[in-house]
Design an enzyme around this catalytic site. Structure first.
Site, PDB file in Angstrom:
ATOM      1  N   SER A 119       0.869  -1.676  -0.008  1.00  0.00           N
ATOM      2  CA  SER A 119       0.094  -0.152  -0.262  1.00  0.00           C
ATOM      3  C   SER A 119       1.064   1.335   0.052  1.00  0.00           C
ATOM      4  O   SER A 119       0.380   2.626  -0.578  1.00  0.00           O
ATOM      5  CB  SER A 119      -0.848  -0.233   1.304  1.00  0.00           C
ATOM      6  OG  SER A 119      -1.511  -1.143   1.428  1.00  0.00           O
ATOM      7  N   THR A 120       2.189   1.455   0.925  1.00  0.00           N
ATOM      8  CA  THR A 120       2.574   2.726   0.838  1.00  0.00           C
ATOM      9  C   THR A 120       3.929   2.432  -0.316  1.00  0.00           C
ATOM     10  O   THR A 120       5.009   1.167   0.004  1.00  0.00           O
ATOM     11  CB  THR A 120       2.630   3.064   2.009  1.00  0.00           C
ATOM     12  OG1 THR A 120       3.595   2.151   2.477  1.00  0.00           O
ATOM     13  CG2 THR A 120       1.076   3.881   2.103  1.00  0.00           C
TER      14      THR A 120
END
Length: 189
Positions: A11-12
């Site tokens: 996600s990051t």
């Protein structure tokens, strides 16, 4: 020739997908597509699109879990249905029920898909009924307009003087789209 293809997502940007990649390779994936810093709710993730383009009928897509490819049940249903139409199997390493390479996995997925679709349809129907009831009571949904009758009147005067929507919006302290909507509504009266 059929092949096993892996897909991983973090996600990051500062997360490391190495563990996911290692698991996928241990499961037999010869090619692994990895998205960095992408939400599962976004359909057009760059490496996901590349993966979908790479997959061919007879291939198996291996993922760590459904949350890697889909941010909602509806999205998961749509993705698995598309894979099925294309003759591509799906295998989740953490959810054994999601293994369309086996008859039991296909059956369990179908049951879950029907259940998820029923939930979505029920929510949609309940929302529609609530909105219909609110309308019958004279209420409409949405945010109240910033365009008061005085602002609409001022906007109409300025527009008649050939001022741009952007100029009118700046003078009134509102967005240009609010001015366009209000003047469109005013002209249709």
């Amino acid at each position: 020739m059929t092949s096993i293809v892996g897909y991983a997502r973090v996600s990051t940007r500062d997360q490391n997908p190495a563990a996911q990649e290692a698991e996928l390779r241990a499961a037999g994936a010869h090619r692994v597509f990895i998205d960095h810093g992408e939400s599962s709710r976004v359909v057009d993730r760059p490496q996901w699109l590349a993966c979908m383009d790479y997959l061919r009928g007879g291939d198996t897509l291996v993922i760590r879990g459904l949350d890697r490819i889909a941010g909602s049940e509806v999205m998961a249903i749509e993705i698995v249905a598309e894979l099925g139409r294309r003759g591509i199997d799906l295998r989740s390493l953490t959810e054994p029920a999601f293994d369309t390479t086996t008859p039991m996995g296909r059956a369990l997925f179908s049951i879950n898909a029907v259940s998820a679709q029923l939930r979505v349809d029920t929510i949609r129907e309940t929302t529609r009924r609530g909105l219909d009831y609110a309308r019958s009571q004279g209420r409409i949904g949405g945010r109240p307009t910033v365009m008061t009758p005085d602002r609409v009147e001022a906007a109409e005067r300025m527009r008649a003087e050939n001022h741009s929507y952007a100029h009118i919006a700046r003078v009134l302290g509102v967005g240009a789209s609010s001015v366009r909507r209000a003047l469109g509504a005013a002209s249709s009266r």
